[in-house]
Design a protein around this motif. Structure first.
Motif, PDB file in Angstrom:
ATOM      1  N   LEU A 154     -79.961 -86.701  11.794  1.00 29.30           N
ATOM      2  CA  LEU A 154     -79.466 -86.382  13.133  1.00 29.30           C
ATOM      3  C   LEU A 154     -77.947 -86.237  13.162  1.00 29.30           C
ATOM      4  CD1 LEU A 154     -81.660 -88.963  15.081  1.00 29.30           C
ATOM      5  CD2 LEU A 154     -82.003 -86.489  15.031  1.00 29.30           C
ATOM      6  N   LEU A 155     -77.361 -85.929  12.026  1.00 29.23           N
ATOM      7  CA  LEU A 155     -75.909 -85.792  11.948  1.00 29.23           C
ATOM      8  C   LEU A 155     -75.422 -84.629  12.812  1.00 29.23           C
ATOM      9  CD1 LEU A 155     -75.371 -86.357   8.110  1.00 29.23           C
ATOM     10  CD2 LEU A 155     -74.980 -87.990   9.966  1.00 29.23           C
ATOM     11  N   PRO A 156     -74.137 -84.633  13.201  1.00 26.79           N
ATOM     12  CA  PRO A 156     -73.602 -83.538  14.015  1.00 26.79           C
ATOM     13  C   PRO A 156     -73.951 -82.175  13.419  1.00 26.79           C
ATOM     14  CG  PRO A 156     -71.986 -85.282  13.841  1.00 26.79           C
ATOM     15  CD  PRO A 156     -73.115 -85.673  12.936  1.00 26.79           C
TER      16      PRO A 156
ATOM     17  N   GLN B 198     -72.719 -80.320  23.572  1.00 26.79           N
ATOM     18  CA  GLN B 198     -72.032 -79.537  24.594  1.00 26.79           C
ATOM     19  C   GLN B 198     -72.789 -78.260  24.931  1.00 26.79           C
ATOM     20  OE1 GLN B 198     -68.006 -79.680  22.525  1.00 26.79           O
ATOM     21  NE2 GLN B 198     -67.349 -79.839  24.652  1.00 26.79           N
ATOM     22  N   ASP B 199     -73.332 -77.601  23.909  1.00 27.98           N
ATOM     23  CA  ASP B 199     -73.983 -76.309  24.142  1.00 27.98           C
ATOM     24  C   ASP B 199     -75.489 -76.415  24.354  1.00 27.98           C
ATOM     25  OD1 ASP B 199     -74.919 -76.848  21.590  1.00 27.98           O
ATOM     26  OD2 ASP B 199     -73.747 -75.282  20.608  1.00 27.98           O
ATOM     27  N   GLY B 200     -76.054 -77.619  24.190  1.00 22.24           N
ATOM     28  CA  GLY B 200     -77.488 -77.786  24.363  1.00 22.24           C
ATOM     29  C   GLY B 200     -78.310 -77.186  23.243  1.00 22.24           C
ATOM     30  N   VAL B 201     -77.641 -76.767  22.175  1.00 24.57           N
ATOM     31  CA  VAL B 201     -78.319 -76.134  21.040  1.00 24.57           C
ATOM     32  C   VAL B 201     -78.292 -77.039  19.810  1.00 24.57           C
ATOM     33  CG1 VAL B 201     -78.336 -74.153  19.478  1.00 24.57           C
ATOM     34  CG2 VAL B 201     -77.777 -73.834  21.897  1.00 24.57           C
ATOM     35  N   SER B 202     -77.128 -77.628  19.528  1.00 21.88           N
ATOM     36  CA  SER B 202     -77.001 -78.521  18.377  1.00 21.88           C
ATOM     37  C   SER B 202     -76.179 -79.746  18.767  1.00 21.88           C
ATOM     38  CB  SER B 202     -76.347 -77.801  17.193  1.00 21.88           C
ATOM     39  OG  SER B 202     -75.064 -77.315  17.553  1.00 21.88           O
ATOM     40  N   THR B 203     -76.358 -80.830  18.033  1.00 21.77           N
ATOM     41  CA  THR B 203     -75.722 -82.096  18.390  1.00 21.77           C
ATOM     42  C   THR B 203     -74.247 -82.127  17.995  1.00 21.77           C
ATOM     43  OG1 THR B 203     -76.359 -83.123  16.284  1.00 21.77           O
ATOM     44  CG2 THR B 203     -77.892 -83.333  18.136  1.00 21.77           C
ATOM     45  N   ASP B 204     -73.471 -82.867  18.787  1.00 18.74           N
ATOM     46  CA  ASP B 204     -72.062 -83.114  18.476  1.00 18.74           C
ATOM     47  C   ASP B 204     -71.852 -84.526  17.956  1.00 18.74           C
ATOM     48  OD1 ASP B 204     -71.077 -80.569  19.375  1.00 18.74           O
ATOM     49  OD2 ASP B 204     -71.356 -81.271  21.434  1.00 18.74           O
ATOM     50  N   SER B 205     -72.714 -85.454  18.387  1.00 21.70           N
ATOM     51  CA  SER B 205     -72.546 -86.846  17.970  1.00 21.70           C
ATOM     52  C   SER B 205     -73.875 -87.576  18.041  1.00 21.70           C
ATOM     53  CB  SER B 205     -71.524 -87.563  18.865  1.00 21.70           C
ATOM     54  OG  SER B 205     -72.038 -87.732  20.177  1.00 21.70           O
ATOM     55  N   VAL B 206     -73.950 -88.667  17.281  1.00 26.48           N
ATOM     56  CA  VAL B 206     -75.107 -89.557  17.341  1.00 26.48           C
ATOM     57  C   VAL B 206     -74.591 -90.989  17.275  1.00 26.48           C
ATOM     58  CG1 VAL B 206     -75.446 -89.321  14.832  1.00 26.48           C
ATOM     59  CG2 VAL B 206     -77.270 -90.278  16.259  1.00 26.48           C
TER      60      VAL B 206
END
Length: 238
Positions: free
Chosen positions: A63-65, A115-123
């Motif tokens: 689940l990395l950025p 932010q974009d709802g497509v890919s993660t920025d943080s976990v």
């Protein structure tokens, strides 16, 4: 006459067979319906018990950025809580508009942002202090030890040496610190922020504002972010 009786006998026999056939078909259909109802009930039980189910520490590796939200949901299921709006973090003075996805498991909280709802920025993962299913910090190249369980994990001195930003605070009810560092392997650099609640260490810091006083402070959660000064925190006692 014999012919008529023979025909009637055959018709009655065929009707009896048809009745039995329909009865068996009805029974099979009813059995299948009961099986489907039981399967649905089991799914509900599993759904209701999800907060008791422990999550593996190594899930963070997947689940990395940069991980797609689709993959996140495939691995974790539907979030317990989802929202979009401004989020404040401990290492930033400016809020950021982002999607947040919160999961609660038996041994940990997981908080992801995008932010974009497509890919993660943080976990962010935070322990719930479950002795049977401890949450391990699983990135040994950052530690002198191979792994350490959140809650008993200590802030090591070399992490202070590589600090990007630090925040130390205390309130009437709480005393905490967060340390942001910048580590990674070639092509996979990330910001690691460690959160700790240690009233003794924080008290030492406020007497003499030097980060060295936080060394060996207890860490109960950490965040991996692809963005500088962006490390959402979820309390173990949420």
């Amino acid at each position: 006459m014999d012919f008529i009786l023979s025909v009637l006998s055959g018709a009655i026999g065929g009707l009896i067979i048809l009745v039995f056939q329909k009865a068996w078909e009805f029974k099979d259909a009813k059995d299948q319906e009961l099986k489907e109802q039981e399967a649905a009930r089991q799914k509900l039980i599993i759904s209701h018990d999800i907060h008791k189910r422990p999550v593996e520490s190594k899930i963070v590796e997947h689940l990395l950025p940069g991980t797609s939200i689709e993959k996140m949901k495939r691995l974790l299921g539907v979030p317990d809580f989802t929202t979009y709006g401004k989020i404040f973090t401990e290492v930033s003075e400016n809020p950021m508009d982002t999607n947040t996805y919160l999961y609660e498991f038996g041994n940990a909280h997981l908080l992801l942002t995008s932010q974009d709802g497509v890919s993660t920025d943080s976990v962010t993962i935070s322990t719930k202090f479950d002795k049977d299913y401890p949450v391990e910090f699983i990135f040994p190249y950052l530690l002198e030890k191979d792994s350490a369980a959140l809650g008993s994990m200590k802030l090591e001195k070399h992490l202070i040496d590589y600090v990007e930003k630090a925040e130390v605070n205390k309130t009437m009810r709480d005393a905490y610190f967060c340390i942001e560092t910048y580590f990674g392997r070639a092509g996979r650099y990330h910001y690691y922020t460690f959160f700790g609640q240690d009233s003794d260490k924080v008290a030492e810091y406020f007497k003499d504002p030097d980060l060295k006083h936080l060394v060996n402070g207890s860490i109960n959660s950490y965040c991996i972010s692809g963005l500088s000064n962006f490390a959402p925190y979820i309390s173990p006692f949420w």
